[in-house]
Design a protein around this motif. Sequence first.
Motif, PDB file in Angstrom:
ATOM      1  N   LEU A   1       0.832  -1.208   0.000  1.00 27.90           N
ATOM      2  CA  LEU A   1       0.000   0.000   0.000  1.00 27.90           C
ATOM      3  C   LEU A   1       0.871   1.266   0.000  1.00 27.90           C
ATOM      4  O   LEU A   1       0.634   2.194  -0.769  1.00 27.90           O
ATOM      5  N   GLN A   2       1.895   1.264   0.832  1.00 28.23           N
ATOM      6  CA  GLN A   2       2.791   2.432   0.861  1.00 28.23           C
ATOM      7  C   GLN A   2       3.525   2.574  -0.470  1.00 28.23           C
ATOM      8  O   GLN A   2       3.735   3.682  -0.959  1.00 28.23           O
ATOM      9  N   ALA A   3       3.899   1.446  -1.063  1.00 26.82           N
ATOM     10  CA  ALA A   3       4.572   1.495  -2.363  1.00 26.82           C
ATOM     11  C   ALA A   3       3.657   2.123  -3.411  1.00 26.82           C
ATOM     12  O   ALA A   3       4.091   2.930  -4.235  1.00 26.82           O
ATOM     13  N   ALA A   4       2.376   1.776  -3.351  1.00 25.43           N
ATOM     14  CA  ALA A   4       1.412   2.334  -4.309  1.00 25.43           C
ATOM     15  C   ALA A   4       1.269   3.846  -4.118  1.00 25.43           C
ATOM     16  O   ALA A   4       1.211   4.606  -5.084  1.00 25.43           O
ATOM     17  N   PHE A   5       1.243   4.279  -2.856  1.00 29.01           N
ATOM     18  CA  PHE A   5       1.162   5.726  -2.580  1.00 29.01           C
ATOM     19  C   PHE A   5       2.423   6.435  -3.092  1.00 29.01           C
ATOM     20  O   PHE A   5       2.356   7.507  -3.696  1.00 29.01           O
ATOM     21  N   LEU A   6       3.564   5.817  -2.829  1.00 27.28           N
ATOM     22  CA  LEU A   6       4.834   6.438  -3.248  1.00 27.28           C
ATOM     23  C   LEU A   6       4.928   6.509  -4.769  1.00 27.28           C
ATOM     24  O   LEU A   6       5.414   7.497  -5.330  1.00 27.28           O
ATOM     25  N   LEU A   7       4.436   5.472  -5.418  1.00 25.50           N
ATOM     26  CA  LEU A   7       4.446   5.437  -6.884  1.00 25.50           C
ATOM     27  C   LEU A   7       3.569   6.563  -7.443  1.00 25.50           C
ATOM     28  O   LEU A   7       3.899   7.188  -8.451  1.00 25.50           O
ATOM     29  N   ALA A   8       2.465   6.834  -6.731  1.00 24.13           N
ATOM     30  CA  ALA A   8       1.578   7.922  -7.159  1.00 24.13           C
ATOM     31  C   ALA A   8       2.224   9.287  -6.920  1.00 24.13           C
ATOM     32  O   ALA A   8       2.007  10.234  -7.678  1.00 24.13           O
ATOM     33  N   LYS A   9       3.034   9.390  -5.876  1.00 24.42           N
ATOM     34  CA  LYS A   9       3.611  10.696  -5.526  1.00 24.42           C
ATOM     35  C   LYS A   9       4.915  11.017  -6.250  1.00 24.42           C
ATOM     36  O   LYS A   9       5.232  12.190  -6.462  1.00 24.42           O
ATOM     37  N   LEU A  10       5.652   9.959  -6.615  1.00 32.20           N
ATOM     38  CA  LEU A  10       6.978  10.188  -7.208  1.00 32.20           C
ATOM     39  C   LEU A  10       6.969  11.128  -8.419  1.00 32.20           C
ATOM     40  O   LEU A  10       7.819  12.017  -8.510  1.00 32.20           O
ATOM     41  N   PRO A  11       6.011  10.983  -9.357  1.00 30.65           N
ATOM     42  CA  PRO A  11       6.036  11.878 -10.529  1.00 30.65           C
ATOM     43  C   PRO A  11       5.854  13.364 -10.168  1.00 30.65           C
ATOM     44  O   PRO A  11       6.155  14.219 -10.981  1.00 30.65           O
ATOM     45  N   HIS A  12       5.388  13.640  -8.968  1.00 30.26           N
ATOM     46  CA  HIS A  12       5.150  15.026  -8.559  1.00 30.26           C
ATOM     47  C   HIS A  12       6.301  15.590  -7.723  1.00 30.26           C
ATOM     48  O   HIS A  12       6.307  16.768  -7.383  1.00 30.26           O
ATOM     49  N   MET A  13       7.255  14.718  -7.393  1.00 30.21           N
ATOM     50  CA  MET A  13       8.282  15.157  -6.436  1.00 30.21           C
ATOM     51  C   MET A  13       9.158  16.292  -6.958  1.00 30.21           C
ATOM     52  O   MET A  13       9.406  17.261  -6.230  1.00 30.21           O
ATOM     53  N   ASN A  14       9.604  16.209  -8.193  1.00 36.22           N
ATOM     54  CA  ASN A  14      10.474  17.271  -8.712  1.00 36.22           C
ATOM     55  C   ASN A  14       9.777  18.624  -8.661  1.00 36.22           C
ATOM     56  O   ASN A  14      10.369  19.623  -8.264  1.00 36.22           O
ATOM     57  N   ARG A  15       8.522  18.623  -9.053  1.00 30.57           N
ATOM     58  CA  ARG A  15       7.754  19.863  -9.058  1.00 30.57           C
ATOM     59  C   ARG A  15       7.597  20.402  -7.612  1.00 30.57           C
ATOM     60  O   ARG A  15       7.710  21.590  -7.357  1.00 30.57           O
ATOM     61  N   MET A  16       7.376  19.477  -6.684  1.00 30.89           N
ATOM     62  CA  MET A  16       7.201  19.902  -5.298  1.00 30.89           C
ATOM     63  C   MET A  16       8.525  20.368  -4.688  1.00 30.89           C
ATOM     64  O   MET A  16       8.551  21.308  -3.891  1.00 30.89           O
TER      65      MET A  16
END
Length: 364
Positions: free
Chosen positions: A234-249
């Motif tokens: 579950l945490q991996a799925a959340f991280l996978l969803a967030k990773l593409p936004h990390m550079n922008r953040m």
Amino acid sequence: MKIPFVSFKAMEQELNADIRNAFERVFENSWYIGGKEDEAFEKAFADYCNVKYCVGTGNGLDALVLLLKAFGIGEGDEVIVPSNTFIATALAVTYVGATPVFVEPFLETFNINPEKIVKKITSKTKAIIPVHLYGQPCDMDTIMDIAKSHKLYVIEDCAQAHGATYKGKVVGSFGDAAGFSFYPGKNLGALGDAGAIVTNNEEIANKVRALGNYGSDYKYHHIYKGNNSRLDELQAAFLLAKLPHMNRMNEERRRIADRYLSEIKNPNVILPTIIDDVVPVWHIFGVRCGERDRLEKYLNEHGIGTNKHYPIPMHLQECYRDLGIEKGEFPIAEEISNTELSLPMYYGMSDDEIGYVVEILNCY
Ligand SMILES: *Cc1c(COP(=O)(O)O)cnc(C)c1O
């Protein structure tokens, strides 16, 4: 105006659908440990860090512990760690039975001083754990040179520096391996505890995976006395969803930091120094002030949340009394503990909020 030290609100609003989708995927699949999401995240994060392998762990502390074990570090060995860091860096060394040897940072950058590393190397030294503290990379060229000439492993502690670069390369790709934390407040945060190691060394990656899975290489076959520290599906799925936004953040954090750096003008407030060739990700924006506690009270009274990283240096922590280190032996770490104050820094701070922090600080 009320400005918290940290807030997840903007991130949660923007990623609401992505996070819910991630949950749905895992729940539909009915597979909760070591599945597709885990595999996909490990691949995506290894690619992001420009390394061959990523192995998920239960948290950032375990990532460091498992790496030290995988490199065969234990009783009788010494590992160099900064005197100014979060306690986990030192605890990881203690947990494997080795001794943490503290090395002072630069007061200006808060990061470990390579010249002082050399002085602490003995015949027992096995590794250096540089910490890219507050999101600013350490002077990795110098640290790698020292490690090479003394045949030491380098395990980067990247818990505060996801995506930060040194000479154009992201941290985690310099040493023999690196540990990451995805604690919710980190630049890439899960919705609970999570961590990972990254490395180009296949043997180390396999060993960490086995050590974190009961020392098992295949089901019910145990080659090490391992423990249980895996990345939840579950945490991996959340991280996978967030990773593409990390550079922008991270970019947004840099925008906030740039405004702090150019607009805070108060002779009582010392701003952090950035070394050449790095792009920090500002996990923490720490200033220093001689009357730190008074400044903190003043900011809090004006509705501005603050924090201290860290109020007690490791060598003076109760748990490390057994090391027998006296007050005064690490004056720079002590000076940082006594003077550092962290300002609000999070994705979603508005221009008005940044401006308010600057204005209140400049009136101090
Ligand atoms: C957060 C942190 C860790 C530990 O990570 P957890 O996921 O909380 O176990 C290790 N080192 C540093 C420098 C950290 O900031």
